[in-house]
Design a protein around this motif. Structure first.
Motif, mmCIF file in Angstrom:
data_model
loop_
_atom_site.group_PDB
_atom_site.id
_atom_site.type_symbol
_atom_site.label_atom_id
_atom_site.label_comp_id
_atom_site.label_asym_id
_atom_site.label_seq_id
_atom_site.Cartn_x
_atom_site.Cartn_y
_atom_site.Cartn_z
ATOM 1 N N SER A 12 0.858 -1.194 0.000
ATOM 2 C CA SER A 12 0.000 0.000 0.000
ATOM 3 C C SER A 12 0.890 1.239 0.000
ATOM 4 N N GLY A 13 0.248 2.374 -0.249
ATOM 5 C CA GLY A 13 0.988 3.633 -0.137
ATOM 6 C C GLY A 13 1.472 3.834 1.290
ATOM 7 N N MET A 14 0.638 3.498 2.277
ATOM 8 C CA MET A 14 1.046 3.658 3.675
ATOM 9 C C MET A 14 2.210 2.734 4.018
ATOM 10 N N LEU A 71 -0.258 17.138 5.067
ATOM 11 C CA LEU A 71 -0.009 15.723 4.766
ATOM 12 C C LEU A 71 -1.321 14.958 4.718
ATOM 13 N N TYR A 72 -1.306 13.871 3.964
ATOM 14 C CA TYR A 72 -2.430 12.922 3.965
ATOM 15 C C TYR A 72 -2.716 12.508 5.418
ATOM 16 N N GLY A 73 -3.994 12.352 5.776
ATOM 17 C CA GLY A 73 -4.397 12.105 7.160
ATOM 18 C C GLY A 73 -3.691 10.931 7.829
ATOM 19 N N VAL A 79 7.789 15.792 2.687
ATOM 20 C CA VAL A 79 6.862 16.731 2.035
ATOM 21 C C VAL A 79 5.876 15.952 1.170
ATOM 22 N N GLU A 80 4.777 16.624 0.830
ATOM 23 C CA GLU A 80 3.779 16.035 -0.071
ATOM 24 C C GLU A 80 3.513 17.057 -1.170
ATOM 25 N N LEU A 81 3.349 16.581 -2.383
ATOM 26 C CA LEU A 81 3.218 17.545 -3.482
ATOM 27 C C LEU A 81 2.506 16.933 -4.691
ATOM 28 N N ALA A 140 9.617 12.564 -0.433
ATOM 29 C CA ALA A 140 8.453 13.281 -0.968
ATOM 30 C C ALA A 140 7.390 12.289 -1.412
ATOM 31 N N ASP A 141 6.167 12.523 -0.938
ATOM 32 C CA ASP A 141 5.017 11.751 -1.411
ATOM 33 C C ASP A 141 4.422 12.547 -2.575
ATOM 34 N N VAL A 142 4.665 12.055 -3.776
ATOM 35 C CA VAL A 142 4.217 12.787 -4.965
ATOM 36 C C VAL A 142 3.096 12.034 -5.693
ATOM 37 N N THR A 143 2.287 11.353 -4.880
ATOM 38 C CA THR A 143 1.156 10.593 -5.401
ATOM 39 C C THR A 143 0.278 11.431 -6.332
ATOM 40 N N PHE A 144 -0.027 12.685 -5.912
ATOM 41 C CA PHE A 144 -0.956 13.511 -6.690
ATOM 42 C C PHE A 144 -0.366 13.918 -8.031
ATOM 43 N N ALA A 145 0.962 13.980 -8.127
ATOM 44 C CA ALA A 145 1.592 14.417 -9.381
ATOM 45 C C ALA A 145 1.761 13.235 -10.336
ATOM 46 N N HIS A 195 4.998 6.874 -3.823
ATOM 47 C CA HIS A 195 3.680 6.943 -4.457
ATOM 48 C C HIS A 195 2.739 5.962 -3.792
ATOM 49 N N SER A 196 1.515 6.409 -3.546
ATOM 50 C CA SER A 196 0.451 5.437 -3.361
ATOM 51 C C SER A 196 0.116 4.983 -4.776
ATOM 52 N N ALA A 197 0.548 3.769 -5.129
ATOM 53 C CA ALA A 197 0.319 3.253 -6.490
ATOM 54 C C ALA A 197 -1.144 2.874 -6.698
ATOM 55 N N THR A 198 -1.904 2.899 -5.601
ATOM 56 C CA THR A 198 -3.357 2.713 -5.649
ATOM 57 C C THR A 198 -3.993 3.741 -6.586
ATOM 58 N N LYS A 199 -3.328 4.913 -6.715
ATOM 59 C CA LYS A 199 -3.922 6.058 -7.431
ATOM 60 C C LYS A 199 -3.515 6.033 -8.901
ATOM 61 N N LEU A 236 -6.778 -1.850 -7.225
ATOM 62 C CA LEU A 236 -5.736 -2.469 -6.395
ATOM 63 C C LEU A 236 -5.232 -1.461 -5.375
ATOM 64 N N ILE A 237 -4.608 -1.986 -4.323
ATOM 65 C CA ILE A 237 -3.949 -1.147 -3.307
ATOM 66 C C ILE A 237 -2.469 -1.495 -3.362
ATOM 67 N N ALA A 238 -1.612 -0.481 -3.544
ATOM 68 C CA ALA A 238 -0.169 -0.736 -3.621
ATOM 69 C C ALA A 238 0.587 0.558 -3.362
ATOM 70 N N GLY A 239 1.883 0.424 -3.104
ATOM 71 C CA GLY A 239 2.745 1.594 -2.926
ATOM 72 C C GLY A 239 4.109 1.320 -3.512
HETATM 73 C C1 LIG Z 1 -1.137 11.523 -0.895
HETATM 74 C C2 LIG Z 1 -1.417 10.146 -0.384
HETATM 75 N N1 LIG Z 1 -0.410 9.427 0.131
HETATM 76 C C3 LIG Z 1 -0.608 8.174 0.614
HETATM 77 C C4 LIG Z 1 -1.860 7.599 0.600
HETATM 78 C C5 LIG Z 1 -2.043 6.222 1.153
HETATM 79 O O1 LIG Z 1 -2.146 5.322 0.110
HETATM 80 P P1 LIG Z 1 -2.769 3.838 0.268
HETATM 81 O O2 LIG Z 1 -4.237 4.014 0.482
HETATM 82 O O3 LIG Z 1 -2.397 3.177 -1.008
HETATM 83 O O4 LIG Z 1 -2.101 3.222 1.459
HETATM 84 C C6 LIG Z 1 -2.936 8.302 0.066
HETATM 85 C C7 LIG Z 1 -4.285 7.692 0.035
HETATM 86 O O5 LIG Z 1 -5.266 8.341 -0.254
HETATM 87 C C8 LIG Z 1 -2.710 9.609 -0.439
HETATM 88 O O6 LIG Z 1 -3.712 10.354 -0.955
#
Ligand SMILES: Cc1ncc(COP(=O)(O)O)c(C=O)c1O
Length: 391
Positions: free
Chosen positions: A82-84, A107-109, A150-152, A179-184, A201-205, A213-216
């Motif tokens: 997962s991303g987490m 940051l993501y919650g 950071v997150e971006l 850096a968590d650049v999931t959104f980019a 990356h949260s590869a889920t996205k 799928l859920i992945a990171g």
């Molecule tokens: C920016 C960001 N990072 C991490 C996560 C966590 O990802 P996951 O749900 O794949 O564990 C999320 C999930 O919404 C996210 O939006």
């Protein structure tokens, strides 16, 4: 097995071909799912690596890792469940009891909860900083600071903060910049171009791209990824080979999908600005966004995420969500379908309305993950949902 060398190719070619083994006659064009926990092995002097799917070295897991490393311009990557898992294993590969982290307040919650609640139970503390405050990153560093995070762009206000201050602060104290650049996604921002040590990356996205799928994934230097791999072997958040196969299939179309996400979101954002009942449209591609200039400079596209503030507050947002026909009311993001959510019910549920408003998330705030539908259909859907929102 050595993979095809894609180092001289461009991103879309890498997305298709990186991580694939060189093909011999008669072999499948699409790599098979290797749904095996373990692999034939008897002694270390046979010249084979010990393969075991918890280790992240199953062929499907490695294919994803190599593809992402190639897209990020990094030496190596590791795929996780997962991303987490990618965030927590990366942090635990760097910090130990007594160490300190400096993190952005935006940051993501779950990442925030990990830092605020979980890691302190293990003797690891975090100072949260406002990335806009001058010198905040360096001021927060202590003799035990090992990581900056950071997150971006940020969720859900889509801020694109300057990466240079945390990069400099990390380098001054010999710490790791994460850096968590999931959104980019790697299509809009390439980690290697911005001095990031560990790109998460949260590869889920967007990487998976199909909400199935859920992945990171984490990428970085070979040494840093080896450290993540060692911790992950012990904690065990491995991605199932079938999910890894699906993820690799998703990444092949990432550059193409991101072009469409970028285009659809920009068109929808521009259109929404003029709609009755919309107080504010938040999108880095709009000139009134506080980070528009920086977004233009560092992002290849403004992304598929946009947010709205509806004039009628929370009740209007509830009516808007209930009326959606094409878009789907659901959390998460980055899939082919447009998903709409209210942060007050999801990521920011634990805060009071005043606390949310102070973060720029008043009631009436709606987050949209713009999908790949025809944008005219999304406009029609939003037009009738806005009509419902007005009551
Ligand atoms: C920016 C960001 N990072 C991490 C996560 C966590 O990802 P996951 O749900 O794949 O564990 C999320 C999930 O919404 C996210 O939006």
């Amino acid at each position: 097995m050595a993979s095809r060398d894609t180092s001289s190719t461009r991103p879309a070619t890498r997305a298709v071909h990186a991580g694939s083994p060189p093909r011999k006659a008669g072999e499948p064009v699409v790599p098979p799912v290797v749904q095996s926990a373990t692999f034939h092995y008897s002694r270390p002097d046979e010249g084979h690596e010990l393969l075991y799917s918890r280790y992240g070295n199953n062929p499907n897991q490695r294919a994803v890792a190599e593809k992402v490393a190639a897209l990020e311009g990094m030496e190596d990557a590791h795929v996780l469940a997962s991303g987490m898992a990618a965030i927590s294993m990366s942090l635990l590969s760097i910090v130990e009891s007594g160490d300190h982290i400096v993190a952005s307040r935006h940051l993501y919650g779950a990442t925030s909860a990990l830092l605020r609640v979980e890691l302190p139970r293990r003797g690891i503390t975090t100072t949260f900083v406002d990335p806009e405050e001058d010198g905040a990153w360096s001021k927060a560093a202590t003799g035990r600071t090992r990581a900056f995070l950071v997150e971006l762009p940020t969720n859900p206000t889509l801020r694109v903060f300057d990466m240079e201050p945390p990069r400099r602060a990390a380098s001054d104290v010999g710490a790791v910049l994460m850096a968590d650049v999931t959104f980019a996604s790697p299509a809009n921002l390439r980690g290697a171009d911005h001095g990031i040590d560990l790109v998460i990356h949260s590869a889920t996205k967007y990487l998976g791209g199909h909400s199935d799928l859920i992945a990171g994934v984490v990428s970085g230097s070979a040494a840093r990824i080896e450290a993540v791999r060692e911790v992950a072997r012990l904690y065990g958040p491995a991605l199932d080979p079938h999910a890894a196969w699906l993820l690799e299939r998703g990444i092949r179309t990432l550059p193409l999908r991101m072009e469409r996400h970028n285009d659809n979101a920009l068109q929808l954002a521009r259109w929404l600005v003029d709609q009755e009942g919309v107080d504010q449209v938040i999108y880095p591609g709009l000139p009134n966004h506080p980070d528009h200039a920086r977004a233009r400079e560092i992002l290849a596209g403004f992304g598929g995420m946009l947010s709205l503030v509806l004039a009628g507050g929370g009740d209007a947002a509830d009516r808007f969500m209930a009326a959606l026909g094409v878009a789907i009311a659901a959390p998460s993001l980055g899939g082919v379908e447009t998903l709409v959510s209210q942060p007050r019910y999801t990521s920011h549920l634990g805060l009071t309305p005043d606390e949310r408003a102070a973060q720029g998330i008043p009631d009436g705030f709606v987050r949209v993950s713009v999908g790949l539908e025809d944008v005219e259909d999304l406009q029609e859907d939003f037009r009738q949902s806005l009509r419902a929102a007005r009551g």
